[in-house]
Enzyme design. Structure first.
Site, PDB file in Angstrom:
ATOM      1  N   LEU A 100      13.978  29.100   3.507  1.00  0.00           N
ATOM      2  CA  LEU A 100      12.883  29.509   4.388  1.00  0.00           C
ATOM      3  C   LEU A 100      11.765  29.957   3.452  1.00  0.00           C
ATOM      4  O   LEU A 100      12.040  30.573   2.414  1.00  0.00           O
ATOM      5  CB  LEU A 100      13.314  30.665   5.291  1.00  0.00           C
ATOM      6  CG  LEU A 100      14.365  30.351   6.361  1.00  0.00           C
ATOM      7  CD1 LEU A 100      14.756  31.616   7.126  1.00  0.00           C
ATOM      8  CD2 LEU A 100      13.861  29.300   7.337  1.00  0.00           C
ATOM      9  N   ASP A 101      10.515  29.681   3.821  1.00  0.00           N
ATOM     10  CA  ASP A 101       9.393  30.092   2.981  1.00  0.00           C
ATOM     11  C   ASP A 101       9.360  31.617   2.827  1.00  0.00           C
ATOM     12  O   ASP A 101       9.876  32.345   3.670  1.00  0.00           O
ATOM     13  CB  ASP A 101       8.043  29.740   3.630  1.00  0.00           C
ATOM     14  CG  ASP A 101       7.922  28.280   3.964  1.00  0.00           C
ATOM     15  OD1 ASP A 101       8.556  27.475   3.288  1.00  0.00           O
ATOM     16  OD2 ASP A 101       7.169  27.999   4.906  1.00  0.00           O
ATOM     17  N   TYR A 102       8.645  32.050   1.821  1.00  0.00           N
ATOM     18  CA  TYR A 102       8.390  33.479   1.582  1.00  0.00           C
ATOM     19  C   TYR A 102       7.880  34.155   2.873  1.00  0.00           C
ATOM     20  O   TYR A 102       8.311  35.241   3.238  1.00  0.00           O
ATOM     21  CB  TYR A 102       7.342  33.556   0.466  1.00  0.00           C
ATOM     22  CG  TYR A 102       6.929  34.929   0.031  1.00  0.00           C
ATOM     23  CD1 TYR A 102       7.783  35.710  -0.732  1.00  0.00           C
ATOM     24  CD2 TYR A 102       5.669  35.418   0.353  1.00  0.00           C
ATOM     25  CE1 TYR A 102       7.387  36.975  -1.159  1.00  0.00           C
ATOM     26  CE2 TYR A 102       5.270  36.676  -0.076  1.00  0.00           C
ATOM     27  CZ  TYR A 102       6.135  37.443  -0.829  1.00  0.00           C
ATOM     28  OH  TYR A 102       5.747  38.674  -1.245  1.00  0.00           O
TER      29      TYR A 102
END
Ligand code: URA
Length: 233
Positions: A100-102
């Site tokens: 999952l992205d930051y």
């Protein structure tokens, strides 16, 4: 056992990433860089970047409600917090299944089971992942139809997706989006392609598995039933 399987089963990385590590010469067997098809035999010493990898028999499976502001890697070269910082003490060597992205929050699985990682992340298995997203303003029926049938991102069309509005006000629209691929920043890029910026993104489901009862930032072990479900999804 093949070296890539050995690395995946012992919590180093997924089988596909293992091949990259091997190709880059970071993996040695008995002190010598090994080739992609190398076999590991009983008593062999396997090292990745000089660290010895010991065979661990016990598989571990966790579900996390990832907050934004954490990266999904084991260590970050920019020194940002990683999802590993959220694991309770005593958890063995596990790694996130997919990323999952930051800035994305929500359901993240972690394990040392390389076969499960391979199964859940291989595009051919088309495991559905559902996201709750928020955009500013509204979105046209035409844009939703485009998103559903596939839009071009990074030069390649996305597979069909499920998109529907769950809440719409004068200021914002919330939608549920289900995709079966896991391309880099896929949901954000899909909406960008129809001129909409995603301002909130949370993964709420993988298959039928949800975050129910798990607060933001918390982690728990998966139940045997949940593990079985994921292994047969
Ligand atoms: N799609 C994105 O854009 N980001 C994520 O983190 C997951 C899916």
């Amino acid at each position: 056992m093949r070296i890539n399987k050995f690395l995946a089963e012992n919590g180093v990385t997924s089988r596909r990433n293992a091949d990259k590590l091997i190709e880059s010469g970071e993996v040695t067997i008995n002190g010598k860089p090994c080739s992609l098809g190398a076999e590991v035999k009983e008593g062999d010493v396997v090292q990745v970047n000089g660290s010895k990898i010991t065979a661990n028999a016990k598989k571990e499976y966790y579900i996390m409600n990832k907050p934004k502001g954490y990266v999904c890697t084991v260590s970050d070269d920019k020194g940002r917090p990683t999802v590993m910082d959220l694991l309770p003490a005593g958890v063995g060597r596990v790694f996130p299944i997919g990323r999952l992205d930051y800035d994305t929050e929500g359901l993240l699985l972690l394990t040392n089971d390389g076969d499960l990682t391979f199964r859940l992340t291989h595009p051919k298995n088309e495991v559905p992942k559902t996201y709750l997203i928020r955009i500013e303003g509204d979105i046209s029926a035409q844009a939703i139809a485009k998103l559903r049938s596939g839009v071009e991102i990074d030069g390649v069309k996305t597979q069909k997706s499920n998109v529907h509005v769950v809440e719409s006000t004068d200021d914002y629209t919330k939608l549920h989006v289900t995709i079966t691929e896991g391309r880099n920043r896929q949901v954000r890029k899909m909406f960008e392609s129809v001129g909409k910026e995603v301002v909130f993104l949370k993964r709420i489901k993988i298959g039928d598995l949800t975050l129910r009862g798990l607060d933001r930032g918390k982690v728990r072990k998966l139940s045997p039933e949940e593990i079985h479900y994921l292994q047969h999804i």
